[in-house]
Design a protein around this motif. Structure first.
Motif, PDB file in Angstrom:
ATOM      1  N   LYS A  94     -11.403  -3.897  -5.186  1.00 49.91           N
ATOM      2  CA  LYS A  94     -10.171  -3.173  -4.877  1.00 49.91           C
ATOM      3  C   LYS A  94      -9.764  -2.262  -6.036  1.00 49.91           C
ATOM      4  CE  LYS A  94      -8.077  -6.433  -1.605  1.00 49.91           C
ATOM      5  NZ  LYS A  94      -6.886  -7.273  -1.306  1.00 49.91           N
ATOM      6  N   PHE A 130       1.352   2.584  -6.133  1.00 51.70           N
ATOM      7  CA  PHE A 130       0.133   2.278  -6.871  1.00 51.70           C
ATOM      8  C   PHE A 130       0.349   2.609  -8.347  1.00 51.70           C
ATOM      9  CE2 PHE A 130      -0.977   3.078  -2.546  1.00 51.70           C
ATOM     10  CZ  PHE A 130      -2.103   2.310  -2.260  1.00 51.70           C
ATOM     11  N   GLY A 176       0.779  -1.229   0.000  1.00 47.65           N
ATOM     12  CA  GLY A 176       0.000   0.000   0.000  1.00 47.65           C
ATOM     13  C   GLY A 176       0.809   1.278   0.000  1.00 47.65           C
ATOM     14  N   ARG A 220      -7.465   4.086  -0.503  1.00 42.49           N
ATOM     15  CA  ARG A 220      -6.272   4.023   0.350  1.00 42.49           C
ATOM     16  C   ARG A 220      -5.197   4.964  -0.163  1.00 42.49           C
ATOM     17  NH1 ARG A 220      -3.407  -0.327   0.431  1.00 42.49           N
ATOM     18  NH2 ARG A 220      -4.293  -1.258  -1.457  1.00 42.49           N
ATOM     19  N   ASN A 264      -8.610   0.461  -3.550  1.00 40.02           N
ATOM     20  CA  ASN A 264      -7.200   0.829  -3.603  1.00 40.02           C
ATOM     21  C   ASN A 264      -7.034   2.338  -3.760  1.00 40.02           C
ATOM     22  OD1 ASN A 264      -6.510  -1.848  -3.360  1.00 40.02           O
ATOM     23  ND2 ASN A 264      -6.112  -2.159  -5.533  1.00 40.02           N
ATOM     24  N   ASP A 321      -3.275  -5.115  -4.511  1.00 36.03           N
ATOM     25  CA  ASP A 321      -3.478  -3.979  -3.617  1.00 36.03           C
ATOM     26  C   ASP A 321      -2.904  -2.667  -4.123  1.00 36.03           C
ATOM     27  OD1 ASP A 321      -4.862  -5.401  -1.576  1.00 36.03           O
ATOM     28  OD2 ASP A 321      -2.948  -6.319  -1.006  1.00 36.03           O
TER      29      ASP A 321
END
Length: 377
Positions: free
Chosen positions: A365, A310, A307, A373, A370, A329
């Protein structure tokens, strides 16, 4: 399932530059109207900044960017008010039309290095952040935005991060190069430190950030060669320098480039860290590799799975390959609305929901969790 469009856009209106500081208003971008019977066709408009056209309408150093007064912008199936965010109700209605719950807005005219004078650049970004921040505040959380910073003036950039955070920014925009500087330049470290402290991710987006690179290309392949590829350079430099270890609260995202290149780039940086050669003995002196900081370097795959890193993916990529090498993720997706260019997939939500080759957990996600986050929504 909450859907977050990780990369939408604003087509900047002329009224944005009413927010310029008074001393820079006489140097504001000037809209230029052209006839439709030129080689530009219905892309018949540009801005004039520092005596140069934005986008660059010449043959060398080609860039692209729609402007609201061009015939092309009037013809697409999106109202001008939605494109410019002057009519936030229209933009929210467009999100509903494509089954999107919230969207992160990125710039359009500033997907290129447009002002050589760093003070003017900072003033333009100040105006952009003020206009977009105020516009998005009317959306009741449906439309978010990322802030523009004058990276070449780190002291001013840090001040603007704080102001943008107060205005409600959800991230910090940059391109893969900042003029002739790479993203691992220590000059930018105060910016990363402040972004991390304010919990704002760094969003490395497609764009013509280096005029020296942009000038190499004369045809439409410039979109890939001088706008997309530099994002990959940004990846190599930030990962090689160990920025995510150096700044433990920082998050990095790579947008509007697809994602299939990430496993390849990871494999290439691994070969630099641990070359597979068998003819060089362990411990033998090698030339200094000043692009890999071994004090801070960690395998990039770790960051995608934990995390911290990305990437925005596209619906027609090989997801078995991506999930194997990057994990589930660190993948996000987006519409690119309202650009309507090769990156765009406005109805991606419907297509994703109809897919049967990816588990529902993973789809949730990629479609929203995702991005929530990454942007801390």
């Amino acid at each position: 399932m909450s859907v977050i469009d990780a990369d939408g856009h604003i087509i900047e209106p002329e009224v944005m530059f009413d927010y310029l500081p008074e001393e820079f208003y006489p140097r504001r971008p000037i809209p230029v109207h052209m006839p439709v019977d030129t080689v530009r066709g219905d892309f018949n408009g540009c801005w004039l900044i520092e005596g140069k056209s934005v986008p660059n309408i010449g043959s060398r150093g080609r860039t692209t960017a729609p402007v609201p007064w061009a015939e092309r912008s009037k013809k697409i199936d999106v109202s001008l008010g939605s494109q410019t965010l002057e009519d936030m109700e229209a933009r929210v209605s467009d999100l509903d039309r494509f089954h999107i719950d919230s969207q992160i807005v990125f710039p359009t005219m500033f997907l290129a290095a447009v002002a050589e004078d760093v003070k003017l650049e900072g003033a333009l970004f100040h105006a952009y952040n003020t206009y977009v921040g105020q516009a998005c505040a009317k959306s009741k959380g449906r439309v978010r935005w990322v802030a523009l910073l004058p990276f070449r003036d780190p002291e001013a950039a840090v001040k603007e991060i704080r102001r943008a955070s107060d205005l409600g920014a959800s991230g910090i925009f940059t391109m893969g190069m900042v003029w002739d500087q790479n993203l691992a330049d220590p000059e930018f470290f105060p910016i990363y430190e402040e972004a991390a402290g304010l919990d704002l991710p760094i969003c490395v987006h497609l764009g013509w950030g280096s005029p020296q690179v942009t000038q190499l290309f004369t045809d439409s392949h410039a979109f890939f060669c001088s706008a997309i590829v530099p994002v990959m350079w940004g990846f190599m430099y930030t990962m090689g320098a160990g920025l995510l270890t150096r700044f433990p609260k920082l998050r990095l995202g790579f947008l509007e480039t697809g994602s299939a290149w990430v496993p390849y780039a990871i494999q290439q940086i691994r070969r630099r860290v641990e070359p597979p050669t068998v003819i060089v003995y362990q411990g033998q002196r090698r030339p200094v590799d000043n692009a890999i900081d071994r004090r801070y370097y960690r395998d990039p795959e770790e960051f995608f799975r934990s995390g911290r890193a990305f990437v925005n993916c596209e619906g027609d990529e090989d997801f078995d390959y991506l999930l194997k090498h990057v994990g589930e993720d660190g993948l996000m997706c987006s519409s690119d609305f309202p650009h309507g260019d090769p990156s765009a997939e406005e109805n991606y939500v419907t297509r994703w929901r109809e897919r049967t080759d990816i588990p529902e957990r993973v789809k949730e996600k990629i479609l929203g969790k995702n991005a929530a986050r990454f942007f801390r929504l």
